[in-house]
Motif scaffolding. Structure first.
Motif, PDB file in Angstrom:
ATOM      1  N   THR A 258       0.856  -1.196   0.000  1.00  0.00           N
ATOM      2  CA  THR A 258       0.000   0.000   0.000  1.00  0.00           C
ATOM      3  C   THR A 258       0.896   1.252   0.000  1.00  0.00           C
ATOM      4  OG1 THR A 258       0.013   0.116   2.404  1.00  0.00           O
ATOM      5  CG2 THR A 258      -1.750  -1.202   1.407  1.00  0.00           C
ATOM      6  N   PRO A 259       0.325   2.427  -0.351  1.00  0.00           N
ATOM      7  CA  PRO A 259       1.135   3.660  -0.313  1.00  0.00           C
ATOM      8  C   PRO A 259       1.724   3.907   1.080  1.00  0.00           C
ATOM      9  CG  PRO A 259      -0.945   4.052  -1.433  1.00  0.00           C
ATOM     10  CD  PRO A 259      -1.024   2.670  -0.892  1.00  0.00           C
ATOM     11  N   GLU A 260       0.957   3.578   2.148  1.00  0.00           N
ATOM     12  CA  GLU A 260       1.455   3.791   3.515  1.00  0.00           C
ATOM     13  C   GLU A 260       2.669   2.901   3.774  1.00  0.00           C
ATOM     14  OE1 GLU A 260      -1.954   2.835   2.976  1.00  0.00           O
ATOM     15  OE2 GLU A 260      -2.289   4.984   2.698  1.00  0.00           O
ATOM     16  N   GLN A 261       2.560   1.616   3.381  1.00  0.00           N
ATOM     17  CA  GLN A 261       3.701   0.692   3.571  1.00  0.00           C
ATOM     18  C   GLN A 261       4.911   1.183   2.787  1.00  0.00           C
ATOM     19  OE1 GLN A 261       1.453  -2.789   2.280  1.00  0.00           O
ATOM     20  NE2 GLN A 261       2.178  -3.899   4.086  1.00  0.00           N
ATOM     21  N   CYS A 262       4.645   1.678   1.561  1.00  0.00           N
ATOM     22  CA  CYS A 262       5.741   2.136   0.704  1.00  0.00           C
ATOM     23  C   CYS A 262       6.445   3.320   1.375  1.00  0.00           C
ATOM     24  CB  CYS A 262       5.198   2.508  -0.676  1.00  0.00           C
ATOM     25  SG  CYS A 262       6.505   2.638  -1.903  1.00  0.00           S
ATOM     26  N   ARG A 263       5.650   4.246   1.945  1.00  0.00           N
ATOM     27  CA  ARG A 263       6.258   5.405   2.645  1.00  0.00           C
ATOM     28  C   ARG A 263       7.115   4.934   3.812  1.00  0.00           C
ATOM     29  NH1 ARG A 263       1.687   8.343   1.288  1.00  0.00           N
ATOM     30  NH2 ARG A 263       0.523   7.726   3.135  1.00  0.00           N
ATOM     31  N   ASP A 264       6.600   3.931   4.550  1.00  0.00           N
ATOM     32  CA  ASP A 264       7.336   3.397   5.708  1.00  0.00           C
ATOM     33  C   ASP A 264       8.692   2.833   5.263  1.00  0.00           C
ATOM     34  OD1 ASP A 264       7.767   2.099   8.335  1.00  0.00           O
ATOM     35  OD2 ASP A 264       7.413   0.253   7.192  1.00  0.00           O
ATOM     36  N   VAL A 273      13.845   0.463  -4.544  1.00  0.00           N
ATOM     37  CA  VAL A 273      13.291   0.512  -5.914  1.00  0.00           C
ATOM     38  C   VAL A 273      11.805   0.181  -5.848  1.00  0.00           C
ATOM     39  CG1 VAL A 273      13.415  -0.460  -8.232  1.00  0.00           C
ATOM     40  CG2 VAL A 273      15.523  -0.154  -6.926  1.00  0.00           C
ATOM     41  N   HIS A 274      10.957   1.120  -6.280  1.00  0.00           N
ATOM     42  CA  HIS A 274       9.500   0.920  -6.225  1.00  0.00           C
ATOM     43  C   HIS A 274       8.848   1.499  -7.478  1.00  0.00           C
ATOM     44  CE1 HIS A 274      10.384   4.865  -4.546  1.00  0.00           C
ATOM     45  NE2 HIS A 274       9.143   5.234  -4.802  1.00  0.00           N
ATOM     46  N   TYR A 275       7.790   0.824  -7.928  1.00  0.00           N
ATOM     47  CA  TYR A 275       7.087   1.257  -9.143  1.00  0.00           C
ATOM     48  C   TYR A 275       5.608   1.469  -8.800  1.00  0.00           C
ATOM     49  CZ  TYR A 275      11.015  -1.647 -10.802  1.00  0.00           C
ATOM     50  OH  TYR A 275      12.242  -2.232 -10.994  1.00  0.00           O
ATOM     51  N   PRO A 276       5.018   2.621  -9.174  1.00  0.00           N
ATOM     52  CA  PRO A 276       3.583   2.811  -8.917  1.00  0.00           C
ATOM     53  C   PRO A 276       2.748   1.928  -9.840  1.00  0.00           C
ATOM     54  CG  PRO A 276       4.500   4.696 -10.105  1.00  0.00           C
ATOM     55  CD  PRO A 276       5.648   3.771  -9.848  1.00  0.00           C
ATOM     56  N   LEU A 277       1.693   1.335  -9.344  1.00  0.00           N
ATOM     57  CA  LEU A 277       0.785   0.526 -10.161  1.00  0.00           C
ATOM     58  C   LEU A 277      -0.502   1.321 -10.402  1.00  0.00           C
ATOM     59  CD1 LEU A 277       1.245  -2.997  -8.470  1.00  0.00           C
ATOM     60  CD2 LEU A 277       2.414  -2.073 -10.472  1.00  0.00           C
ATOM     61  N   ASP A 278      -1.278   0.879 -11.403  1.00  0.00           N
ATOM     62  CA  ASP A 278      -2.484   1.627 -11.795  1.00  0.00           C
ATOM     63  C   ASP A 278      -3.487   1.778 -10.652  1.00  0.00           C
ATOM     64  OD1 ASP A 278      -1.447   1.876 -14.278  1.00  0.00           O
ATOM     65  OD2 ASP A 278      -2.574   0.203 -15.174  1.00  0.00           O
ATOM     66  N   ASP A 279      -3.539   0.777  -9.763  1.00  0.00           N
ATOM     67  CA  ASP A 279      -4.552   0.825  -8.701  1.00  0.00           C
ATOM     68  C   ASP A 279      -4.098   1.623  -7.471  1.00  0.00           C
ATOM     69  OD1 ASP A 279      -2.668  -0.803  -7.570  1.00  0.00           O
ATOM     70  OD2 ASP A 279      -3.990  -2.536  -7.296  1.00  0.00           O
ATOM     71  N   GLY A 280      -2.978   2.328  -7.577  1.00  0.00           N
ATOM     72  CA  GLY A 280      -2.525   3.168  -6.461  1.00  0.00           C
ATOM     73  C   GLY A 280      -1.514   2.484  -5.545  1.00  0.00           C
ATOM     74  N   SER A 281      -1.394   1.148  -5.676  1.00  0.00           N
ATOM     75  CA  SER A 281      -0.415   0.443  -4.842  1.00  0.00           C
ATOM     76  C   SER A 281       0.984   0.539  -5.487  1.00  0.00           C
ATOM     77  CB  SER A 281      -0.843  -1.017  -4.653  1.00  0.00           C
ATOM     78  OG  SER A 281      -0.996  -1.633  -5.905  1.00  0.00           O
ATOM     79  N   PHE A 282       1.974  -0.030  -4.805  1.00  0.00           N
ATOM     80  CA  PHE A 282       3.350   0.039  -5.306  1.00  0.00           C
ATOM     81  C   PHE A 282       3.959  -1.359  -5.349  1.00  0.00           C
ATOM     82  CE2 PHE A 282       2.554   4.313  -4.025  1.00  0.00           C
ATOM     83  CZ  PHE A 282       3.317   5.093  -4.887  1.00  0.00           C
ATOM     84  N   LYS A 283       4.719  -1.602  -6.408  1.00  0.00           N
ATOM     85  CA  LYS A 283       5.462  -2.863  -6.501  1.00  0.00           C
ATOM     86  C   LYS A 283       6.907  -2.583  -6.121  1.00  0.00           C
ATOM     87  CE  LYS A 283       4.676  -6.032  -9.860  1.00  0.00           C
ATOM     88  NZ  LYS A 283       4.791  -6.687 -11.184  1.00  0.00           N
ATOM     89  N   LEU A 284       7.448  -3.414  -5.218  1.00  0.00           N
ATOM     90  CA  LEU A 284       8.836  -3.251  -4.790  1.00  0.00           C
ATOM     91  C   LEU A 284       9.703  -4.284  -5.492  1.00  0.00           C
ATOM     92  CD1 LEU A 284       8.252  -2.995  -0.922  1.00  0.00           C
ATOM     93  CD2 LEU A 284       8.328  -1.134  -2.593  1.00  0.00           C
ATOM     94  N   ALA A 285      10.962  -3.955  -5.750  1.00  0.00           N
ATOM     95  CA  ALA A 285      11.884  -4.911  -6.368  1.00  0.00           C
ATOM     96  C   ALA A 285      12.461  -5.817  -5.281  1.00  0.00           C
ATOM     97  CB  ALA A 285      12.998  -4.168  -7.089  1.00  0.00           C
ATOM     98  N   ALA A 286      11.981  -7.065  -5.264  1.00  0.00           N
ATOM     99  CA  ALA A 286      12.441  -8.016  -4.243  1.00  0.00           C
ATOM    100  C   ALA A 286      13.965  -8.190  -4.323  1.00  0.00           C
ATOM    101  CB  ALA A 286      11.730  -9.353  -4.424  1.00  0.00           C
ATOM    102  N   GLY A 287      14.497  -8.193  -5.566  1.00  0.00           N
ATOM    103  CA  GLY A 287      15.945  -8.356  -5.742  1.00  0.00           C
ATOM    104  C   GLY A 287      16.710  -7.249  -5.027  1.00  0.00           C
ATOM    105  N   TRP A 288      16.165  -6.025  -5.101  1.00  0.00           N
ATOM    106  CA  TRP A 288      16.817  -4.897  -4.431  1.00  0.00           C
ATOM    107  C   TRP A 288      16.782  -5.097  -2.900  1.00  0.00           C
ATOM    108  CZ3 TRP A 288      15.979  -1.365  -0.708  1.00  0.00           C
ATOM    109  CH2 TRP A 288      16.897  -0.301  -0.633  1.00  0.00           C
ATOM    110  N   LEU A 289      15.618  -5.516  -2.370  1.00  0.00           N
ATOM    111  CA  LEU A 289      15.467  -5.707  -0.911  1.00  0.00           C
ATOM    112  C   LEU A 289      16.468  -6.748  -0.408  1.00  0.00           C
ATOM    113  CD1 LEU A 289      11.541  -5.897  -0.694  1.00  0.00           C
ATOM    114  CD2 LEU A 289      12.963  -3.943  -0.040  1.00  0.00           C
ATOM    115  N   ILE A 290      16.611  -7.844  -1.168  1.00  0.00           N
ATOM    116  CA  ILE A 290      17.519  -8.936  -0.763  1.00  0.00           C
ATOM    117  C   ILE A 290      18.968  -8.461  -0.845  1.00  0.00           C
ATOM    118  CG2 ILE A 290      18.285 -11.287  -1.343  1.00  0.00           C
ATOM    119  CD1 ILE A 290      15.417 -11.688  -2.562  1.00  0.00           C
ATOM    120  N   ASP A 291      19.252  -7.743  -1.930  1.00  0.00           N
ATOM    121  CA  ASP A 291      20.596  -7.185  -2.142  1.00  0.00           C
ATOM    122  C   ASP A 291      20.946  -6.233  -0.991  1.00  0.00           C
ATOM    123  OD1 ASP A 291      22.939  -6.598  -3.438  1.00  0.00           O
ATOM    124  OD2 ASP A 291      22.023  -5.574  -5.157  1.00  0.00           O
TER     125      ASP A 291
END
Ligand code: EPU
Length: 350
Positions: A258-264, A273-291
């Motif tokens: 959610t946008p709140e989680q993304c802000r956190d 690394v995060h990408y906005p999706l059409d429905d207002g949520s955000f997709k995070l790059a799992a590879g970046w988080l692990i890295d």
């Protein structure tokens, strides 16, 4: 152009007992199948359904084994999908419709289309696995998902032996997800897939790495063959070849928050690394988080995190499925500890 087999082959079912599955999973993990049936036609599947022993047994559908972590023997009837054949079914004003058997290698199909002047799948070149597995997890790469090129598919109901045909809506495609992972899991087996390649062809070049290729080469209007070659080069540069290093592609899905989680999370690390999706949520790059958690190139036992892409777990030689799962859990715990995000594995764990 080869045709799909129209009638059942006259031979009986090809059944093996206690077959090793090591060569049939791209991680190269050790496991034996109680029973393995090589399925070469829809009629073979109906024979399985009608067989007094096999019909009652639990079924395990095996495509290219490229999305699979085997931690133990498979005490079920493994249906190894080997239905072949690719053909151009129809040329419409607005699309080409092609049909392929479930056992055809996905990359073989993409190459065949490029070779036959049928563009539209080139961004999905070199994705491991079979045509029959592609709709199950709605494979995708470099701006195109299977659902964007899907027409319909045929599947056999494992209880009745009947053929069912499903359109895109019935498949309920979502990010790396479909009805075959839910209501139809273990209940029906895909035999043929029909794809719809829109005419006129429009190249999909929006992905950053493709934009870079356009800039580097100065080719601003690449044809499908050029994009196919670029995609193969991009993937070969950062993803391990399963024939050389055992792996199952991306091990975790990219989490959607959610946008709140993304802000956190941005508060925890502004570079995430995060990408906005059409429905207002955000997709995070799992590879970046692990890295970011320092996992790239690390190992636990004989399972490791690939040096060039942290989202890919690899078999460093002789790993067991248990070692892969131990590594995956350790990664999940550290990403959760640092970012509060639960990573969900992409492969099927047996
Ligand atoms: N990144 C890092 N460190 C890493 C890996 C990635 O910082 O170790 C960063 C990259 O720099 C980039 C971002 O994370 O900014 C995303 O990485 P990448 O572009 O490599 O894509 P991905 O999200 O890791 C997804 C798919 C792949 C697909 C590519 C290209 C999933 C789970 N994975 O990977 O699909 O090929 O995009 O479209 O959606 C697969 O599903 O098996 C698969 C390989």
């Amino acid at each position: 152009m080869s045709a799909l087999p129209a009638a059942a082959p006259p031979s009986d079912l090809h059944i093996e007992r206690g077959a090793s599955l090591r060569a049939f999973n791209t991680f190269g993990l050790p496991s034996n199948a109680h029973t393995l049936v090589r399925v070469r036609s829809a009629a073979d599947l109906r024979r399985v359904v009608n067989d007094p022993e096999l019909g009652r047994a639990r079924k395990f559908v095996l495509g290219g084994g490229s999305n699979l972590v085997l931690t133990r023997d498979v005490d079920a009837c493994v249906l190894k999908m080997e239905i072949t054949g690719i053909r151009l079914l129809e040329t419409r004003d607005d699309a080409w419709i092609i049909e392929a058997g479930a056992g055809v290698g996905w990359h073989e199909l993409v190459s065949w289309c490029v070779d036959h002047g049928l563009p539209g799948l080139e961004n999905m070149a070199l994705i491991p696995g079979t045509v029959g597995a592609a709709p199950v997890q709605n494979i995708g790469a470099y701006g195109i998902e299977l659902k964007d090129r899907f027409d319909s598919l045929d599947a056999i109901d494992l209880i009745t032996g009947r053929t069912v045909t499903l359109d895109a809506a019935q498949c309920r495609f979502a990010y790396r997800d479909s009805v075959f992972k839910h209501e139809l899991a273990g209940k029906s087996v895909i035999t043929n897939v029909r794809l719809r390649l829109p005419r006129p062809w429009v190249p999909v070049l929006g992905y950053l790495e493709l934009e870079r290729k356009v800039a580097e080469t100065g080719i601003s209007a690449p044809d499908a063959r050029q994009i196919f070659d670029w995609i193969c080069a991009i993937r070969r540069a950062k993803l391990p070849d399963p024939a050389v290093v055992g792996n199952a592609g991306s091990f975790f899905k990219n989490p959607v928050v959610t946008p709140e989680q993304c802000r956190d999370i941005i508060g925890r690390d502004p570079h995430v690394v995060h990408y906005p999706l059409d429905d207002g949520s955000f997709k995070l790059a799992a590879g970046w988080l692990i890295d970011a958690c320092g996992w790239k190139g690390k190992s636990i036992g004989r399972a490791g995190v690939y040096e060039k892409q942290a989202l890919v777990l690899v078999n460093r030689g002789g790993a067991s499925g248990a070692e892969v799962v131990t590594l995956a859990r350790a990664i999940q715990e550290s990403v959760y500890g640092r970012f509060g995000i639960r990573l969900e594995p992409e492969p099927v764990v047996w």
